[in-house]
Each structure stands twice: as C-alpha cells, then as structure tokens.
Design a protein around this motif. Structure first.
Motif, PDB file in Angstrom:
ATOM      1  N   THR A 178       0.871  -1.213  -0.141  1.00 22.45           N
ATOM      2  CA  THR A 178       0.004  -0.151  -0.139  1.00 22.45           C
ATOM      3  C   THR A 178       0.784   1.035   0.052  1.00 22.45           C
ATOM      4  N   ARG A 179       0.200   2.290  -0.560  1.00 22.49           N
ATOM      5  CA  ARG A 179       1.134   3.456  -0.525  1.00 22.49           C
ATOM      6  C   ARG A 179       1.203   4.211   0.877  1.00 22.49           C
ATOM      7  N   LYS A 180       2.315   4.580   1.317  1.00 24.14           N
ATOM      8  CA  LYS A 180       2.243   4.884   2.640  1.00 24.14           C
ATOM      9  C   LYS A 180       2.921   6.643   2.531  1.00 24.14           C
ATOM     10  N   ARG A 181       2.752   7.289   3.733  1.00 27.15           N
ATOM     11  CA  ARG A 181       2.956   8.850   3.722  1.00 27.15           C
ATOM     12  C   ARG A 181       4.668   8.590   3.289  1.00 27.15           C
ATOM     13  N   ILE A 182       4.970   9.748   2.574  1.00 27.58           N
ATOM     14  CA  ILE A 182       6.137   9.890   1.962  1.00 27.58           C
ATOM     15  C   ILE A 182       6.751  11.254   2.177  1.00 27.58           C
ATOM     16  N   ARG A 183       7.902  11.519   2.582  1.00 26.85           N
ATOM     17  CA  ARG A 183       8.752  12.648   2.541  1.00 26.85           C
ATOM     18  C   ARG A 183       9.453  12.802   1.487  1.00 26.85           C
ATOM     19  N   LEU A 184       9.288  14.189   0.857  1.00 26.72           N
ATOM     20  CA  LEU A 184      10.040  14.421  -0.737  1.00 26.72           C
ATOM     21  C   LEU A 184      11.429  14.273  -0.210  1.00 26.72           C
ATOM     22  N   ARG A 185      12.180  13.689  -1.365  1.00 21.54           N
ATOM     23  CA  ARG A 185      13.568  13.570  -1.248  1.00 21.54           C
ATOM     24  C   ARG A 185      13.978  14.064  -2.914  1.00 21.54           C
ATOM     25  N   GLU A 186      14.421  15.077  -2.817  1.00 23.82           N
ATOM     26  CA  GLU A 186      14.527  15.790  -4.176  1.00 23.82           C
ATOM     27  C   GLU A 186      16.076  16.260  -4.321  1.00 23.82           C
ATOM     28  N   ALA A 187      16.729  16.121  -5.570  1.00 24.91           N
ATOM     29  CA  ALA A 187      18.085  16.785  -5.820  1.00 24.91           C
ATOM     30  C   ALA A 187      18.160  17.719  -6.958  1.00 24.91           C
ATOM     31  N   LEU A 188      18.527  18.580  -6.866  1.00 24.51           N
ATOM     32  CA  LEU A 188      18.469  19.722  -8.108  1.00 24.51           C
ATOM     33  C   LEU A 188      20.016  19.683  -8.332  1.00 24.51           C
ATOM     34  N   LEU A 189      20.405  19.576  -9.509  1.00 27.77           N
ATOM     35  CA  LEU A 189      21.854  19.425 -10.017  1.00 27.77           C
ATOM     36  C   LEU A 189      22.053  20.585 -11.077  1.00 27.77           C
ATOM     37  N   GLY A 190      23.088  21.245 -10.935  1.00 31.64           N
ATOM     38  CA  GLY A 190      23.449  21.973 -12.012  1.00 31.64           C
ATOM     39  C   GLY A 190      24.751  22.838 -11.888  1.00 31.64           C
ATOM     40  N   PRO A 191      25.363  23.454 -12.827  1.00 26.94           N
ATOM     41  CA  PRO A 191      26.558  24.049 -12.813  1.00 26.94           C
ATOM     42  C   PRO A 191      26.548  25.598 -11.846  1.00 26.94           C
ATOM     43  N   SER A 192      27.610  26.003 -11.587  1.00 26.11           N
ATOM     44  CA  SER A 192      27.836  27.111 -10.855  1.00 26.11           C
ATOM     45  C   SER A 192      26.849  28.236 -11.515  1.00 26.11           C
ATOM     46  N   GLY A 193      25.902  28.885 -10.814  1.00 22.81           N
ATOM     47  CA  GLY A 193      25.423  30.066 -11.516  1.00 22.81           C
ATOM     48  C   GLY A 193      24.292  29.626 -12.207  1.00 22.81           C
ATOM     49  N   SER A 194      23.599  28.461 -11.978  1.00 22.34           N
ATOM     50  CA  SER A 194      22.395  27.915 -12.783  1.00 22.34           C
ATOM     51  C   SER A 194      21.274  28.300 -12.051  1.00 22.34           C
ATOM     52  N   GLY A 195      21.430  28.599 -10.571  1.00 20.27           N
ATOM     53  CA  GLY A 195      20.120  29.096  -9.843  1.00 20.27           C
ATOM     54  C   GLY A 195      19.608  27.945  -9.067  1.00 20.27           C
TER      55      GLY A 195
END
Length: 400
Positions: free
Chosen positions: A14-31
C-alpha cells in the motif's frame, strides 16, 4: 531456506506517507539555491511547515533572506560528521523542510570525503588509496542514511562538473559557447537515492531526469516556480490521502479485532464460571446467535461487525456486573449471618465496608465507590474473592 529469528511475512503493498527526497543538479550560476528556496517556500506555504537550510556556499542562501523565510546554519568545514550533526539538529528542532545547499562539499570541499581519503592513505603509508576507502565508505553510507531518514521533506543541491560546448544560436545563427553541467560532484550514483532529480541549466530551466512521480517524468520546466511545485504537491497529497485512508482502515481493523477478542474472552469466561446461564457451550451459542449475528459460535464471533460487537460487549458487561453483584450480596449476607448480635455484628459490618472501599471502583473513571450498583464487574469480582476469604476466616473462628 528459513532465516533465523523473526519469520518473514509478505503483505499487500500500500502507498504510505512519504517525505520528498529531491536533488537539484546544475553548474555554478544555474540557480540551484534560488530554485531550492523557491520550491521549499511553496511547499511550506501549502503544508504549513518551517524551512531550515544547511548552507555550505559562503552564505549564498542568506542573500535571498529578503524574499524567503528560513533558518540557516553555515558550515565552513565539510566533514561528513558536520553534515550529519546539522541534519539531526534540524530534525530535533522539527523543521518540516530541510535544504542542503550544497551536498557537493561533503565530497570535494575542505574536510570532505576526498580529503579524508587522502589524509587516511598518507597515515596508512599505503600507495593504494583503496584501503583508505574502507574507512570513508561507511561515512558516506551514514550520511545517505541520515538524509533519507530525515523526518521531513529534503531538498539537496549538487554542483555538476562543467563542460563547454559550441552550438548555433537559433535566433542569430552564430556559433556560441555554452557551459553545460555533466556528472554531479558527488559519489557516482548518489542521485539515484532521490525521488526527484532535476537538472538546471545556465538558462535556469529545469529538466526532470529521474523521478518516481509520473506527472514529472521527462518534463522541462522553464524558470521553475509554481509550474514545478503544483505537480509535486499533488503527488505528495495523493500519498497523504491514500495513507490516511489506509491508516483509518487499519485502525478500524484493529478496533474490530480488539472487540472480537474482548467478546470472545467474555463468553469463554461466562462458560467457565457459569455466569447468567452460560453454564454450557450450547447456551452460550444461543446468546451469540442472538447478540452477534451473523456469528453462530465462539469461533465465528469475528464475523459480526464492530457496532454489533460493541453492543454485545456492553450486554456482557452488564450481565457480568449483575452476576458479581449477586455473588457479593450473597457473601455479605453469609458473613452477617455469622455475627447477628453484639460486637461481632458491628465488626463484620465494618470489615465488609472496608473491603468495599478497598476494591470497588466505577467502570469508566476508576473512582472508588462503596456502592456495588455503581462498581465495575472486575472490581466486583475482586470484592467477591476477598469476601470468600473473609467468610472462611469467620467460619474457622466459629468452629474454634
């Protein structure tokens, strides 16, 4: 092959409560920092959460303090232990969203794992650096485990290794040089630990390169803002609603099981003690058919629904109370018969009253009472046992 210890049991997924696990990748200056703060703020506003930031970028997050509300800790040495301590402190403080900006320093920054491996290899005086990785790898695993078990939403940023490419400008037709991000500056494969991975380019556009949220798969979000936050929030809420429904269903199942066990135990006790006509199992079955339909026996009591079981339990409680009240009354009368006159009668009355005060309590509040009519079945049963002992004492005195 059986494993030792606890049995392995499969159950319906069954689907259970989740907590977001997010990664943002980018070069320097990408924001990356701005995007992380913007995304976290939209989540915080929707779910009513507080934001904490672990800043390794020389205070870059705080430059946006006029636009976003968050608390920050700034690391200057990037040993894995420092990251873990900061993550645990955020967890203890109850921050619902944690941003780590950036995770790359835990790998290549001062005090990071690469520096740790280099120093450890020199201490070992070994030309083979792989021996030092035997001490570094458990540290990396501990950091990953601490991040993934964080009791809130987690957003991390990672720098990417940069490469310069030549391409034609679609508007002018001229050849231009662009800086593009390649692999993240971290251990290979770390990005696959996250639910959502977004690659941000120099134009501040976000491409979802890996996700467990189907609404985000392979999507491009120019200048990610509400357009990116909405599907993420919908995804998290879907888990929340389904998890809540599963929790409610489990709670109902647990409550039904408890009622089944209580009614079953009550009927079995009545059979053993001969309470209110439950002197034989067949008569108990007749009561079950009447009070717990569609159940027809002790073994099938579980077939009755929760409201039926609740009413049956109430009836059993009233029957038990009536039975024990009668026992108490008969025993008290027997005691008083042994001391009809004089001081003995007063002593027996005092003793009976003392036993009532010691054992009798009300059913719900558990408050002491002298009145058997107000007492719980369990306390009446205790009083009956005490009165039997006292009666035997009186009988032995009389015989002497």
């Amino acid at each position: 092959m059986k494993s030792e210890g606890k049995a392995i049991m499969f159950h319906k997924a069954t689907r259970k409560r989740i907590r977001l696990r997010e990664a943002l990748l980018g070069p320097s200056g990408s924001g990356k920092t701005y995007t992380a703060l913007d995304h976290a703020t939209r989540l915080a506003s929707h779910f009513g959460l507080k934001i904490a930031v672990i800043d390794t970028e020389h205070g870059s997050a705080s430059k946006y303090a006029d636009r976003f509300s968050f608390d920050v800790v700034e690391l200057s040495l990037f040993a894995v232990e420092n990251y873990i301590d900061a993550i645990n402190e955020a967890a203890e403080a109850g921050y619902g969203i944690l941003i780590i900006d950036s995770l790359s320093h835990a790998w290549s920054g001062p005090g990071g794992l690469l520096e740790f491996v280099d120093k450890t290899a020199r201490k070992m005086k070994s030309p083979n650096p792989y021996a030092a990785w035997g001490e570094a790898t458990p540290k990396q695993h501990q950091l990953i485990e601490t991040m993934l078990t964080y009791p809130g939403h987690l957003i991390v940023t990672m720098r990417t290794k940069m490469e310069y490419v030549q391409e034609k400008d679609p508007h002018s037709g001229k050849t231009v040089v662009r800086k593009v991000g390649m692999q993240p500056v971290q251990r290979d494969g770390l990005e696959y630990e996250f639910d959502i991975v977004g690659d941000i380019d120099q134009d501040h556009d976000l491409l979802v390169s890996k996700t467990r949220c189907s609404a985000l798969a392979d999507r491009l979000f120019p200048k990610p803002g509400q357009n990116f936050a909405e599907p993420v929030i919908a995804w998290l809420e879907g888990f929340e609603r389904e998890a809540e429904a599963n929790d409610n269903a489990q709670a109902e199942s647990d409550e039904h099981h408890k009622l089944t066990m209580k009614v079953t135990a009550g009927v079995q006790q009545f059979i053993q003690e001969g309470i209110a006509g439950f002197d034989v199992k067949t008569r108990a079955s007749a009561w079950i058919k009447k009070h717990c339909p569609p159940a027809e026996s002790i073994e099938t009591i579980k077939d009755a629904d929760a409201p039926t079981l609740q009413r049956a339990l109430q009836d059993l409680t009233e029957l038990a109370a009536a039975n024990y009240r009668q026992q108490v009354d008969d025993l008290e009368q027997a005691c008083w018969q042994l001391g009809k006159t004089g001081d003995a009668a007063a002593q027996i009355s005092d003793k009976v009253l003392e036993l009532r005060r010691r054992y009798l309590v009300t059913p719900l509040e558990g408050k002491a009472t002298e009145d058997p009519q107000l007492a719980s079945p369990h306390s009446l049963k205790k009083l009956a046992v005490a009165l039997k002992d006292y009666l035997r004492q009186l009988e032995r005195k009389g015989a002497a």
